[in-house]
Design a protein around this motif. Structure first.
Motif, PDB file in Angstrom:
ATOM      1  N   PRO B  10      -1.115   4.007  11.727  1.00  0.00           N
ATOM      2  CA  PRO B  10       0.108   4.793  11.527  1.00  0.00           C
ATOM      3  C   PRO B  10      -0.052   5.726  10.320  1.00  0.00           C
ATOM      4  O   PRO B  10      -0.884   5.459   9.449  1.00  0.00           O
ATOM      5  N   PRO B  11       0.736   6.791  10.277  1.00  0.00           N
ATOM      6  CA  PRO B  11       0.579   7.783   9.199  1.00  0.00           C
ATOM      7  C   PRO B  11       0.804   7.198   7.810  1.00  0.00           C
ATOM      8  O   PRO B  11       0.148   7.596   6.856  1.00  0.00           O
ATOM      9  N   PHE B  12       1.688   6.244   7.675  1.00  0.00           N
ATOM     10  CA  PHE B  12       1.981   5.756   6.322  1.00  0.00           C
ATOM     11  C   PHE B  12       0.840   4.912   5.761  1.00  0.00           C
ATOM     12  O   PHE B  12       0.891   4.462   4.623  1.00  0.00           O
ATOM     13  N   TYR B  15      -0.267   6.321   2.580  1.00  0.00           N
ATOM     14  CA  TYR B  15       0.728   6.428   1.510  1.00  0.00           C
ATOM     15  C   TYR B  15       0.389   5.372   0.464  1.00  0.00           C
ATOM     16  O   TYR B  15       0.554   4.170   0.721  1.00  0.00           O
ATOM     17  N   PRO B  16      -0.105   5.774  -0.684  1.00  0.00           N
ATOM     18  CA  PRO B  16      -0.606   4.792  -1.658  1.00  0.00           C
ATOM     19  C   PRO B  16       0.366   3.659  -1.988  1.00  0.00           C
ATOM     20  O   PRO B  16      -0.073   2.513  -2.098  1.00  0.00           O
ATOM     21  N   PRO B  17       1.665   3.917  -2.174  1.00  0.00           N
ATOM     22  CA  PRO B  17       2.533   2.795  -2.519  1.00  0.00           C
ATOM     23  C   PRO B  17       2.551   1.709  -1.445  1.00  0.00           C
ATOM     24  O   PRO B  17       2.947   0.583  -1.717  1.00  0.00           O
ATOM     25  N   TYR B  18       2.104   2.043  -0.234  1.00  0.00           N
ATOM     26  CA  TYR B  18       2.068   1.047   0.826  1.00  0.00           C
ATOM     27  C   TYR B  18       1.176  -0.132   0.451  1.00  0.00           C
ATOM     28  O   TYR B  18       1.388  -1.253   0.907  1.00  0.00           O
ATOM     29  N   THR B  20       0.740  -1.234  -2.687  1.00  0.00           N
ATOM     30  CA  THR B  20       1.187  -1.914  -3.899  1.00  0.00           C
ATOM     31  C   THR B  20       2.425  -2.710  -3.566  1.00  0.00           C
ATOM     32  O   THR B  20       3.385  -2.162  -3.017  1.00  0.00           O
ATOM     33  N   GLN B  22       5.783  -3.934  -3.709  1.00  0.00           N
ATOM     34  CA  GLN B  22       6.926  -3.324  -4.357  1.00  0.00           C
ATOM     35  C   GLN B  22       7.832  -4.373  -4.984  1.00  0.00           C
ATOM     36  O   GLN B  22       8.134  -5.385  -4.356  1.00  0.00           O
ATOM     37  N   GLN B  31       8.732  -2.718   3.221  1.00  0.00           N
ATOM     38  CA  GLN B  31       7.269  -2.730   3.180  1.00  0.00           C
ATOM     39  C   GLN B  31       6.725  -3.929   3.956  1.00  0.00           C
ATOM     40  O   GLN B  31       5.781  -3.805   4.739  1.00  0.00           O
ATOM     41  N   LEU B  34       6.895  -3.460   7.679  1.00  0.00           N
ATOM     42  CA  LEU B  34       5.873  -2.563   8.207  1.00  0.00           C
ATOM     43  C   LEU B  34       4.517  -3.250   8.296  1.00  0.00           C
ATOM     44  O   LEU B  34       3.784  -3.096   9.278  1.00  0.00           O
ATOM     45  N   GLU B  66      -8.517   5.136  -1.586  1.00  0.00           N
ATOM     46  CA  GLU B  66      -9.011   4.196  -2.598  1.00  0.00           C
ATOM     47  C   GLU B  66      -7.952   3.169  -2.980  1.00  0.00           C
ATOM     48  O   GLU B  66      -7.678   2.945  -4.170  1.00  0.00           O
ATOM     49  N   ARG B  67      -7.344   2.588  -2.000  1.00  0.00           N
ATOM     50  CA  ARG B  67      -6.377   1.548  -2.286  1.00  0.00           C
ATOM     51  C   ARG B  67      -6.647   0.344  -1.406  1.00  0.00           C
ATOM     52  O   ARG B  67      -7.041   0.496  -0.249  1.00  0.00           O
TER      53      ARG B  67
END
Lengths: 457, 179
Positions: B10-12, B15-18, B20, B22, B31, B34, B66-67
């Protein structure tokens, strides 16, 4: 000069008639027959001082009565106000309505000495100071007035000793500092050095004295004044009564010294010392005065005034810091500005805590992380969040997010505060965090945009 | 669109915060949801039944940005699946997790359908046949984890739809289905 003569020659009115007043004919308050000029206040209800004006004494709970007719009548707007005695004027502050009135010291013609009668009524009555003031033709109390009237300051507050106030009042009148400022303003406008030199010769009170010679001079002055006090005090009974406070303080000081030396030295020459110690204690008992608790009682007022002063002071730094400033920074700035009379961190905290009770435009705020800041009441978190949101949606930020230093730079505030704002925004769901090898960064919160039923679109 | 194997991400995922965990409750709930869906979809697609936390799992990192997920985050997401009944911890130390992208009940239904489609009632098949036999090719059952299969069969046994018995060789069992 004229004022001093007037003080020596005046006699107080007999109090017999007043003590026999029946209750039902108590004076009714009347709308002020005499107007006092308005005084300017800051937004925290502190008086705005004239150049060279210094605050000398604060008295809460002061009423103003008029003694013009045959019995005193209260002047309505001036009930229970905070009286500020300065080197130039008497300022009456009504904190509830944030307004103030003043009587300039030059408009005082005569101050009657404090009554020391022993009638029952006057023992329980509030201390009063009667003043004769000049009144101009339109009824305003002003120094240029040609008529005069008598007014009474009624000290209903329980905290301050009337003798201390009276003593300071007399000092201030004697010093006549308003004339000094006036003459300094008129002459020598370009040569400030020489006018301050002239000041040092005339009066040593206002000039801050520096250097070792200054310290020596101060010591000398305090010895001289102590000596003079002792002389004046024992000259006659009335004078002694009015000086009683100072005598007590002196006695306390001497007792402390005796106690200190007594405990230090051994029992060799103790007979003399113990005798004098005993004598001192006896004398104190005879006079019948215990150590005054002025520090305690003035404490509440001290914090109040400090609190207001702080509210005024903090406005400029607040502006420069962008509307929010940490308490640590304020502590440094405030103490730096004060110079010598530093305040402790507890004083600062207490002063800020008192702001809740007054109507000042600043407030103390504690963040979740424990950081305490001072901010304008008008400061709006939403506005900051809007700015953060728009910053987080710029193309660069969408890719890489924003760090606290980025935010600090763009918002124009300190990095610690910027981080607080980012964390608050995160708590509100506007941002979310990204922890990586590069540290903590924030992105605009897209979790809410994602449709959970169709995550692959 | 980015792919992991032949799985479309999926596109997210970019998304870097994905990646981390939360701290804010509402954001975290979103989060977690998902991630749960993504794990299930991926495992179903790749027929992965076990996720071992001691090994790298390709879904848990994204080299392009890089996550990668921290250990704590992985535990949180897998525990969420366990709470939903879509996964089970295989050990007390929570190091291995069995992913039930189909519940045991669903597997049982699949087996029944398979049995019906292939006319295996009243016949005998082996467990291995169900797993990798000719008929199972192309169905969900192909390559099913042996442990899961056994459990599904046991569930059918309880319902009286099947009987498991020891087979001739030591490591294979036979199953007899009844209509």
């Amino acid at each position: 000069m004229r004022l001093c003569l007037a003080l020596f020659l005046s006699k107080s009115q007999p109090t017999q008639l007043q003590s026999l007043q029946p209750l039902h004919s108590l004076p009714s308050p009347m709308a002020s027959l005499f107007r006092l000029p308005a005084a300017q206040l800051t937004t925290s209800c502190r008086p705005i001082f004239l150049p060279g004006e210094v605050e000398r004494c604060l008295l809460p709970g002061v009423d103003l009565d008029s003694d013009d007719s045959d019995r005193p009548t209260p002047l309505l707007p001036f009930q229970s106000s905070l009286l500020v005695l300065t080197s130039h004027r008497l300022v009456f502050i009504d904190e509830a309505s944030a307004s103030a009135r003043e009587i300039s010291l030059p408009s005082i013609i005569k101050i009657y000495p404090l009554k020391k009668s022993m009638s029952i009524r006057s023992m329980f009555a509030s201390p009063r100071v009667r003043l004769q003031v000049a009144v101009s033709n339109d009824g305003t109390i002003s120094e240029k007035g040609t008529r005069s009237t008598v007014i009474i300051l009624v000290m209903r507050g329980k905290n301050m000793d009337p003798d201390v106030f009276y003593g300071r009042f007399m000092e201030v009148i004697r010093a006549r500092e308003w004339e000094l400022t006036a003459s300094a303003n008129q002459g020598n406008t370009g040569l400030e050095g020489s006018s301050s030199g002239a000041r040092v010769n005339d009066l040593k009170i206002t000039m801050p004295v520096v250097g070792v010679s200054g310290i020596l001079r101060k010591e000398q002055e305090s010895w001289e004044s102590t000596d003079k006090s002792l002389q004046d005090a024992f000259q006659d009974l009335n004078a002694l009564m009015s000086k009683a406070k100072e005598m007590v303080q002196l006695a306390e000081k001497m007792r402390q010294k005796l106690l200190a030396t007594g405990s230090n030295s051994q029992s060799n020459s103790n007979d003399e010392e113990t005798v004098s110690k005993q004598d001192m204690q006896d004398w104190l008992l005879i006079v019948g005065i215990a150590s005054p608790v002025t520090k305690e009682t003035a404490g509440a007022l001290y914090h109040q005034q400090l609190s207001r002063q702080l509210a005024d002071f903090v406005k400029v730094p607040l502006e420069k810091a962008g509307g929010m400033i940490t308490l640590v920074d304020v502590y440094c700035l405030f103490n730096r500005a004060r110079g010598t009379e530093l305040i402790s961190p507890e004083d600062l905290l207490q002063a800020c805590a008192l702001w809740e009770k007054f109507d000042v435009p600043v407030m103390l705020r504690k963040f979740d992380s424990g950081v305490k800041v001072i901010q304008n009441k008008s400061h709006s978190d939403d506005e900051v969040f809007a700015r953060i949101s728009s910053l987080a949606q710029k193309p660069d930020a969408l890719r890489k997010g924003i760090s606290p230093s980025d935010a600090a730079f763009t918002l124009g505030i300190a990095p610690a505060l910027a981080k607080e704002h980012l964390l608050s925004a995160e708590n509100r769901g506007l941002l979310c965090r990204d922890v990586s090898a590069e540290g903590l960064r924030f992105y605009i919160n897209l979790f809410n945009e994602i449709d959970s039923t169709n995550i692959y679109s | 669109m980015q792919k992991l194997g032949d799985f479309k991400l999926p596109p997210f995922f970019n998304y870097p915060p994905y990646f981390t965990l939360q701290p804010v409750k509402e954001t975290r709930e979103k989060q977690v949801q998902l991630w749960k869906d993504l794990i299930l979809d991926f495992c179903k697609n790749q027929k992965i039944f076990v996720i071992s936390l001691e090994e790298d799992f390709s879904l848990f990192s994204n080299p392009a940005i890089e996550r990668s997920l921290s250990h704590e985050a992985k535990v949180v997401f897998l525990s969420a699946l366990v709470n939903d009944g879509r996964a089970e911890w295989m050990d007390k130390g929570h190091k291995k997790c069995l992913i039930l992208w189909l519940r045991i009940q669903d597997w049982a239904d699949h087996i029944l359908r398979f049995v019906r489609d292939n006319g295996l009632e009243d016949g005998v098949t082996t467990v291995e046949d169900i797993r990798s036999g000719f008929e199972t090719r192309g169905t969900e059952l192909a390559g099913i984890d042996r442990g899961v299969l056994i459990r599904a069969l046991k569930l059918l046994e309880q319902k009286g739809k099947a009987v498991i018995f020891k087979g001739s060789s030591a490591d294979d069992e036979g199953v007899k289905f009844s209509a």
